[in-house]
Design a protein around this motif. Structure first.
Motif, PDB file in Angstrom:
ATOM      1  N   PRO A 154       0.833  -1.207   0.000  1.00 34.46           N
ATOM      2  CA  PRO A 154       0.000   0.000   0.000  1.00 34.46           C
ATOM      3  C   PRO A 154       0.868   1.257   0.000  1.00 34.46           C
ATOM      4  CG  PRO A 154      -0.773  -1.567   1.636  1.00 34.46           C
ATOM      5  CD  PRO A 154       0.536  -2.086   1.132  1.00 34.46           C
ATOM      6  N   GLY A 155       0.331   2.336  -0.609  1.00 34.71           N
ATOM      7  CA  GLY A 155       1.018   3.614  -0.593  1.00 34.71           C
ATOM      8  C   GLY A 155       2.110   3.772  -1.617  1.00 34.71           C
ATOM      9  N   ASN A 156       2.278   2.793  -2.499  1.00 38.09           N
ATOM     10  CA  ASN A 156       3.351   2.892  -3.492  1.00 38.09           C
ATOM     11  C   ASN A 156       3.130   4.073  -4.437  1.00 38.09           C
ATOM     12  OD1 ASN A 156       5.814   1.775  -4.645  1.00 38.09           O
ATOM     13  ND2 ASN A 156       4.552   1.226  -6.413  1.00 38.09           N
ATOM     14  N   ASN A 158      -0.002   7.331  -5.188  1.00 38.53           N
ATOM     15  CA  ASN A 158      -1.284   8.005  -4.922  1.00 38.53           C
ATOM     16  C   ASN A 158      -1.862   7.733  -3.534  1.00 38.53           C
ATOM     17  OD1 ASN A 158      -1.321   8.994  -7.630  1.00 38.53           O
ATOM     18  ND2 ASN A 158      -2.205   7.050  -8.322  1.00 38.53           N
ATOM     19  N   SER A 159      -1.028   7.311  -2.602  1.00 40.35           N
ATOM     20  CA  SER A 159      -1.493   6.995  -1.237  1.00 40.35           C
ATOM     21  C   SER A 159      -2.594   5.938  -1.231  1.00 40.35           C
ATOM     22  CB  SER A 159      -1.996   8.268  -0.528  1.00 40.35           C
ATOM     23  OG  SER A 159      -0.973   9.231  -0.438  1.00 40.35           O
ATOM     24  N   GLU A 160      -2.552   5.031  -2.212  1.00 36.14           N
ATOM     25  CA  GLU A 160      -3.583   3.996  -2.318  1.00 36.14           C
ATOM     26  C   GLU A 160      -3.470   3.001  -1.163  1.00 36.14           C
ATOM     27  OE1 GLU A 160      -2.986   2.414  -6.234  1.00 36.14           O
ATOM     28  OE2 GLU A 160      -3.331   4.359  -7.188  1.00 36.14           O
ATOM     29  N   LEU A 161      -4.592   2.365  -0.845  1.00 36.09           N
ATOM     30  CA  LEU A 161      -4.684   1.549   0.358  1.00 36.09           C
ATOM     31  C   LEU A 161      -4.460   0.060   0.122  1.00 36.09           C
ATOM     32  CD1 LEU A 161      -7.864   3.239   1.906  1.00 36.09           C
ATOM     33  CD2 LEU A 161      -5.452   3.755   2.393  1.00 36.09           C
ATOM     34  N   GLY A 190      -1.333  -3.913   4.594  1.00 33.21           N
ATOM     35  CA  GLY A 190      -2.551  -3.138   4.406  1.00 33.21           C
ATOM     36  C   GLY A 190      -3.816  -3.866   4.783  1.00 33.21           C
ATOM     37  N   GLY A 331      -6.925   6.279  -1.698  1.00 33.63           N
ATOM     38  CA  GLY A 331      -5.917   7.112  -2.340  1.00 33.63           C
ATOM     39  C   GLY A 331      -6.354   8.555  -2.497  1.00 33.63           C
ATOM     40  N   VAL A 332      -5.518   9.329  -3.191  1.00 34.96           N
ATOM     41  CA  VAL A 332      -5.736  10.774  -3.273  1.00 34.96           C
ATOM     42  C   VAL A 332      -7.020  11.129  -4.007  1.00 34.96           C
ATOM     43  CG1 VAL A 332      -3.285  11.326  -3.116  1.00 34.96           C
ATOM     44  CG2 VAL A 332      -4.285  10.874  -5.350  1.00 34.96           C
TER      45      VAL A 332
END
Length: 355
Positions: A154-156, A158-161, A190, A331-332
């Protein structure tokens, strides 16, 4: 003896004088290699052109003949963003944009910095041909000759979960459809899992028509997409590589498809975007299309045009791109996930690329 030698010397001197005079008689005329080219002629023969098919046989092949007196090289701007420089005035070129397209060509003949130019226009027919596809007709894992799994924490981006996995629980071909399933579950670092496929290193292309038949997932916080990145991302990074989003939607804004282009100075909240309402996009399959050419990129849903981007050589959209299919969570842009979300599936019936 002296008189005899003197006569010989006198003859030699006179002969030398005459030779020098004759040699210098043309000194005011420019050498041939310094003359400016002239009488530039350009012939463009479209292969298969006839009275019935004036724009050719659909192959897009054009045979060029360039000629000019005193020319040592030629430069031709082909009207589609490409330029050729040749020393031999006879060559063939293949146009690839489908349909009957008119190109304005500019031709110059050169010699030692001097040149002459002309222009002409031609209309060339290119019949649309399938150059790549995945019909997702074989059950099991996605075709490894076409796709690579991205396996990320996670977070790689766009701050995706989600954690992206290669598990069949998340990504599988079944019943003629690619299914990417996002699941709320503790996994790795995650609380969600999902899948992401890329054709990078296996298929990329410049210009064409990309056709996608898909059904979207449901749930606030979902973020499915089918999109493209420039194949040179490894050397120039993002957004210099360019990004083309064909199908992109977020669950917090149901039944709306976004098509966007990201490039230097126009990334993130890019101004180059268009949207269209797609009723029942999570219960019915719809057809999402991008028609990508040197002069424009047009976006359609179910054959309805809703956004045209004017392309040019100042943008990075004139070189090879590869395909991506993914299903992000949060994510964002996806935003907070509905606390009642458990799972949902992004389904893709086929992806086809035409020349």
């Amino acid at each position: 003896m002296k008189k005899y030698l003197s006569r010989i010397n006198l003859v030699i001197v006179l002969n030398c004088f005459l030779f020098i005079s004759c040699s210098g008689s043309n000194s005011d005329e420019p050498a041939a290699e310094n003359k400016a080219p002239e009488n530039l002629k350009v012939t463009a023969t479209i292969v298969g052109a006839s009275v019935q098919n004036p724009n050719g046989d659909g192959t897009g092949v054009v045979n060029f003949t360039l000629s000019a007196a005193n020319a040592t090289s030629y430069k031709i701007t082909l009207g589609n963003g490409e330029t050729k420089e040749v020393t031999n005035g006879s060559f063939s070129y293949t146009y690839t944009a489908s349909g009957a397209n008119t190109y304005v060509l500019y031709v110059s003949a050169y010699n030692a910095g001097k040149f002459v130019s002309t222009s002409l226009s031609i209309t060339v027919l290119v019949e649309s041909k399938l150059i790549w596809s995945d019909e997702f007709n074989t059950d099991g894992a996605p075709d490894a000759s076409k796709w690579t799994f991205q396996i990320w924490d996670p977070g790689n981006v766009n701050s995706e979960l989600q954690s992206y996995t290669n598990r069949p629980e998340n990504t599988i071909v079944q019943g003629g459809v690619l299914k990417i399933k996002a699941i709320r579950e503790k996994y790795g670092k995650g609380d969600f899992t999902s899948g992401r496929l890329e054709s990078n290193g296996k298929f990329d292309f410049t210009y064409g028509k990309i056709v996608i038949r898909a059904k979207l997932p449901t749930g606030v916080g979902t973020w499915p997409a089918v999109w493209m990145l420039g194949s040179n991302i490894g050397s120039v990074g993002w957004p210099a590589c360019g990004e083309v989003d064909i199908l992109e939607s977020v669950g917090k804004e149901m039944n709306v498809n976004h098509s966007s282009l990201h490039s230097p100075g126009r990334s993130g909240a890019t101004p180059d975007t268009g949207t269209i309402n797609v009723p029942n996009d999570n219960t019915e399959f719809h057809i999402y299309t991008a028609d990508w050419r040197a002069g424009y990129i047009k976006f359609y849903v179910d054959d309805k045009l809703y956004y045209t981007f004017v392309n040019s050589d100042k943008f990075p959209f004139n070189k090879n791109f590869y395909l991506i299919v993914n299903f992000a969570m949060g994510g964002v842009w996806g935003g907070p996930v509905d606390p009642n979300f458990t799972s949902s599936t992004f389904e893709v019936d086929y992806i086809r690329v035409y020349n």
